[in-house]
Design a protein around this motif. Structure first.
Motif, short mmCIF file in Angstrom:
data_model
loop_
_atom_site.label_atom_id
_atom_site.label_comp_id
_atom_site.label_asym_id
_atom_site.label_seq_id
_atom_site.Cartn_x
_atom_site.Cartn_y
_atom_site.Cartn_z
N GLY A 1 0.82 -1.21 0.00
CA GLY A 1 0.00 0.00 0.00
C GLY A 1 0.85 1.24 0.00
O GLY A 1 2.02 1.23 -0.39
N THR A 2 0.25 2.33 0.45
CA THR A 2 0.93 3.62 0.49
C THR A 2 0.86 4.18 1.91
O THR A 2 0.11 3.68 2.76
CB THR A 2 0.28 4.62 -0.48
OG1 THR A 2 -1.09 4.80 -0.11
CG2 THR A 2 0.35 4.11 -1.91
N PHE A 3 1.65 5.21 2.16
CA PHE A 3 1.55 5.92 3.43
C PHE A 3 1.90 7.37 3.21
O PHE A 3 2.56 7.74 2.22
CB PHE A 3 2.44 5.29 4.52
CG PHE A 3 3.92 5.38 4.27
CD1 PHE A 3 4.67 6.46 4.73
CD2 PHE A 3 4.59 4.37 3.60
CE1 PHE A 3 6.03 6.54 4.51
CE2 PHE A 3 5.96 4.43 3.37
CZ PHE A 3 6.68 5.52 3.84
N THR A 4 1.46 8.21 4.12
CA THR A 4 1.78 9.63 4.09
C THR A 4 2.37 10.03 5.43
O THR A 4 1.76 9.78 6.48
CB THR A 4 0.54 10.48 3.80
OG1 THR A 4 -0.02 10.10 2.54
CG2 THR A 4 0.89 11.96 3.78
N SER A 5 3.56 10.63 5.40
CA SER A 5 4.19 11.15 6.61
C SER A 5 3.95 12.65 6.66
O SER A 5 4.50 13.41 5.85
CB SER A 5 5.69 10.87 6.60
OG SER A 5 5.95 9.49 6.63
N THR A 6 3.13 13.08 7.59
CA THR A 6 2.89 14.51 7.79
C THR A 6 3.89 15.03 8.82
O THR A 6 3.96 14.53 9.94
CB THR A 6 1.46 14.76 8.29
OG1 THR A 6 0.53 14.29 7.30
CG2 THR A 6 1.22 16.25 8.52
N ILE A 7 4.68 16.01 8.41
CA ILE A 7 5.73 16.55 9.28
C ILE A 7 5.11 17.52 10.28
O ILE A 7 4.35 18.43 9.90
CB ILE A 7 6.81 17.25 8.45
CG1 ILE A 7 7.39 16.28 7.42
CG2 ILE A 7 7.91 17.80 9.36
CD1 ILE A 7 8.01 15.02 7.99
N LEU A 8 5.44 17.35 11.56
CA LEU A 8 4.82 18.13 12.63
C LEU A 8 5.73 19.24 13.15
O LEU A 8 5.36 19.93 14.11
CB LEU A 8 4.44 17.20 13.78
CG LEU A 8 3.52 16.03 13.41
CD1 LEU A 8 3.23 15.16 14.64
CD2 LEU A 8 2.22 16.53 12.79
N ILE A 9 6.89 19.43 12.53
CA ILE A 9 7.79 20.52 12.92
C ILE A 9 8.09 21.35 11.67
O ILE A 9 7.62 21.04 10.58
CB ILE A 9 9.09 19.99 13.55
CG1 ILE A 9 9.87 19.11 12.55
CG2 ILE A 9 8.79 19.22 14.83
CD1 ILE A 9 11.23 18.67 13.07
N ASP A 10 8.87 22.40 11.85
CA ASP A 10 9.24 23.25 10.73
C ASP A 10 9.93 22.42 9.64
O ASP A 10 10.95 21.78 9.88
CB ASP A 10 10.19 24.35 11.23
CG ASP A 10 10.68 25.27 10.11
OD1 ASP A 10 10.10 25.24 9.01
OD2 ASP A 10 11.66 25.99 10.35
N GLY A 11 9.39 22.45 8.43
CA GLY A 11 9.91 21.65 7.35
C GLY A 11 10.78 22.41 6.37
O GLY A 11 10.97 21.94 5.24
N ALA A 12 11.32 23.55 6.76
CA ALA A 12 12.15 24.34 5.85
C ALA A 12 13.32 23.51 5.34
O ALA A 12 14.01 22.83 6.11
CB ALA A 12 12.66 25.59 6.56
#
Length: 227
Positions: free
Chosen positions: A187-198
């Motif tokens: 399958g697939t997955f999505t990693s949502t970043i919870l800190i500053d992603g600059a």
């Protein structure tokens, strides 16, 4: 396994063991001068596979040294990632003009040791894993989550040069009904970043990292190819 999860244009090579007769390049020898034999074989095979993957891009064999926090140092304009676990090693490479970053990780398809999940996940992830596990579908979702977190970090760090803790990304999985000739779970997955992603490459900040996963041959494999 690995090539099935990579987009077009990515060099990929893997192995289910350590072939005899391999050796590191002289510049790499200091990196494993004091390593035990098991670690030496893993390192040597992973570098061999990385050079095979580079060869698919038309890049001549080069030493792959270590940079900050152990990050592999790839040739200019090339991105890549390596992984190894018991019974499996893999490497992927691509030109940075096509793929912004790569992250792969492999783990045995087995439960995490007791107490590890609480340190490597956030509450929202654990709630979902509890619900999934209640269906007893035979998947070790806790280990899959850990594997996806590792792939996320490997794709994140080269673009930020900043630490990403286990609690700094929220991963959500989707499962395909049937994938591969044997219908392996995938399958697939999505990693949502919870800190500053600059990011430091001049590109947009890292807000979400899309990935793919597959379970086959007793292994979990997670991959991220960020464009």
């Amino acid at each position: 396994m690995i090539e099935d999860l990579m987009p077009r244009g990515v060099g990929a090579a893997d192995s289910f063991g350590d072939p005899d007769g391999l050796s590191v390049l002289p510049a790499e020898e200091p990196l494993i001068a004091s390593a035990v034999e098991k670690r030496r074989r893993e390192f040597t095979t992973a570098r061999h596979l990385a050079r095979r993957a580079l060869g698919q891009l038309g890049v001549e064999p080069v030493p792959i040294l270590r940079g900050e926090r152990g990050m592999p140092v790839w040739p200019r304009h090339v991105v890549g990632s390596m992984t190894h676990c018991d019974g499996y090693r893999a490497a992927v490479t691509a030109y940075s003009m096509q793929i912004r970053s790569l992250g792969i990780d492999a783990e045995p398809h087995a439960p995490l040791p007791d107490g590890v999940l609480g340190h490597t996940s956030i509450e929202a992830e654990r709630d979902v894993l509890t619900a999934r596990s209640a269906h007893d579908d035979g998947l070790h979702w806790d280990r899959l989550l850990f594997c996806a977190k590792e792939a996320t970090y490997k794709a994140w760090f080269p673009l930020t040069h900043r630490w990403l803790g286990f609690a700094d990304a929220h991963i959500v999985f989707d499962r395909d009904d049937a994938v591969g000739t044997a219908g392996e779970p995938a399958g697939t997955f999505t990693s949502t970043i919870l800190i500053d992603g600059a990011a430091i490459d001049g590109g947009p900040p890292l807000l979400t990292l899309p990935g793919r996963w597959q379970i086959a041959n007793g292994l979990i494999l997670t991959t991220i190819a960020l464009t």
